[in-house]
Design an enzyme around this catalytic site. Structure first.
Site, mmCIF file in Angstrom:
data_model
loop_
_atom_site.group_PDB
_atom_site.id
_atom_site.type_symbol
_atom_site.label_atom_id
_atom_site.label_comp_id
_atom_site.label_asym_id
_atom_site.label_seq_id
_atom_site.Cartn_x
_atom_site.Cartn_y
_atom_site.Cartn_z
ATOM 1 N N SER A 27 0.804 -1.220 0.000
ATOM 2 C CA SER A 27 0.000 0.000 0.000
ATOM 3 C C SER A 27 0.839 1.273 0.000
ATOM 4 O O SER A 27 0.286 2.355 -0.191
ATOM 5 C CB SER A 27 -0.929 -0.010 1.210
ATOM 6 N N THR A 28 2.152 1.171 0.214
ATOM 7 C CA THR A 28 2.999 2.373 0.138
ATOM 8 C C THR A 28 3.540 2.536 -1.279
ATOM 9 O O THR A 28 3.410 3.613 -1.884
ATOM 10 C CB THR A 28 4.169 2.280 1.155
ATOM 11 N N GLY A 81 8.155 -1.467 -0.493
ATOM 12 C CA GLY A 81 7.854 -1.148 0.903
ATOM 13 C C GLY A 81 8.537 -2.136 1.823
ATOM 14 O O GLY A 81 9.308 -2.991 1.393
ATOM 15 N N GLY A 95 4.764 -9.007 4.455
ATOM 16 C CA GLY A 95 3.431 -8.822 5.031
ATOM 17 C C GLY A 95 2.341 -8.990 3.979
ATOM 18 O O GLY A 95 1.249 -9.473 4.259
ATOM 19 N N GLU A 102 9.829 -10.341 -4.539
ATOM 20 C CA GLU A 102 10.442 -9.064 -4.110
ATOM 21 C C GLU A 102 11.940 -9.245 -3.906
ATOM 22 O O GLU A 102 12.738 -8.389 -4.279
ATOM 23 C CB GLU A 102 9.787 -8.571 -2.822
HETATM 24 C C1 5RP Z 1 4.729 -7.306 0.545
HETATM 25 C C2 5RP Z 1 5.668 -6.479 1.319
HETATM 26 C C3 5RP Z 1 5.310 -5.053 1.531
HETATM 27 O O1 5RP Z 1 6.298 -4.260 0.956
HETATM 28 C C4 5RP Z 1 5.221 -4.787 2.997
HETATM 29 O O2 5RP Z 1 4.275 -5.677 3.555
HETATM 30 C C5 5RP Z 1 4.815 -3.337 3.289
HETATM 31 O O3 5RP Z 1 3.522 -3.119 2.841
HETATM 32 P P1 5RP Z 1 2.752 -1.743 3.017
HETATM 33 O O4 5RP Z 1 3.482 -0.741 2.201
HETATM 34 O O5 5RP Z 1 1.365 -2.062 2.522
HETATM 35 O O6 5RP Z 1 2.750 -1.396 4.495
HETATM 36 O O7 5RP Z 1 6.706 -6.906 1.753
HETATM 37 O O8 5RP Z 1 5.152 -8.626 0.493
#
Ligand code: 5RP
Length: 232
Positions: A27-28, A81, A95, A102
């Site tokens: 989401s970021t 993120g 998360g 990634e």
């Molecule tokens: C997905 C990730 C995301 O980058 C991490 O969970 C951060 O997410 P957000 O920007 O929504 O807080 O590792 O696998």
């Protein structure tokens, strides 16, 4: 103020014409991708590799040209993120469940920029449950192996269904407490049969773009290397 939006949009400034870039998940970085989409409308020419099916869909909606990762030797830049970031630039990611792609994309990049709000900065990793991608087959056995090294885990579920990654694997979220030596723990977990990848990204970030109510801080890895040296 939407801090994720502030951090995410700021990172788009580092994308230059002609670059091949990795697009993270979450989401970021969503805001980074949107901003890159706007720049493409204005003539920016780049090629991108997505780190998840969700990011691939978003990028396609925004007319961001996507290329096959396998045909790309080196990426100029990846923006992503993180769930936790320590002062030495070690990360917990996953998360959103996209940690394997990634990490593959980040590892092939000359530079990894992490975008986050300040809540992601921690003194020590480990309050956020560590995601570990494991093969489906006999995942219970892998969970037991993790327990033997002190990591109690839960099988990730989403809307009451077992969560399956884009790679067809499961995720075990591990609560083990404070992670003192992230790189060592990462290596220890990787040796366990059944583990595909861990959510620890040891010192992989090159730059952090962190938004808080007081503004945006941009931190370079050279500062983190100094901290690492002092702690030795
Ligand atoms: C997905 C990730 C995301 O980058 C991490 O969970 C951060 O997410 P957000 O920007 O929504 O807080 O590792 O696998």
């Amino acid at each position: 103020m939407n801090l994720k939006q502030t951090a995410g949009e700021r990172a788009a400034e580092f994308v230059e014409n002609g670059m091949t870039i990795g697009l993270g998940t979450g989401s970021t970085v969503y805001w980074t991708i949107r901003q890159i989409g706007l720049q493409i409308e204005k003539g920016l020419q780049i090629r991108a590799v997505p780190t998840s099916e969700a990011t691939a869909r978003l990028a396609a909606e925004l007319n961001i040209p996507l290329i096959d990762f396998a045909s790309t030797a080196k990426l100029d830049l990846t923006i992503d993120g993180a769930d936790e970031i320590n002062p030495a630039f070690d990360l917990i990611k996953g998360g959103g469940g996209a940690l394997l792609r990634e990490k593959l994309v980040a590892a092939a990049s000359k530079k990894l920029i992490i975008v986050a709000d300040e809540s992601k900065l921690v003194a020590d990793l480990g309050a956020f449950p560590l995601p570990i991608e494991v093969v489906k087959f006999a995942w219970e056995t892998t969970a037991r192996r993790l327990e033997e090294i002190g990591l109690k885990s839960v099988l990730r579920k989403k809307e009451n269904e077992v969560f399956v990654t884009d790679n067809g694997n499961y995720i075990l979220d591990c609560g083990g407490g404070k992670i003192v030596e992230p790189a060592t723990l990462h290596q220890q977990i990787k040796l366990l049969t059944g583990v595909v990848e861990t959510g620890i990204f040891p010192a992989m970030a090159d730059m952090l773009i962190i938004a808080s109510e007081n503004g945006v801080r941009i931190m370079e890895k050279s500062g983190a290397e100094k901290i690492r040296g002092e702690n030795k």
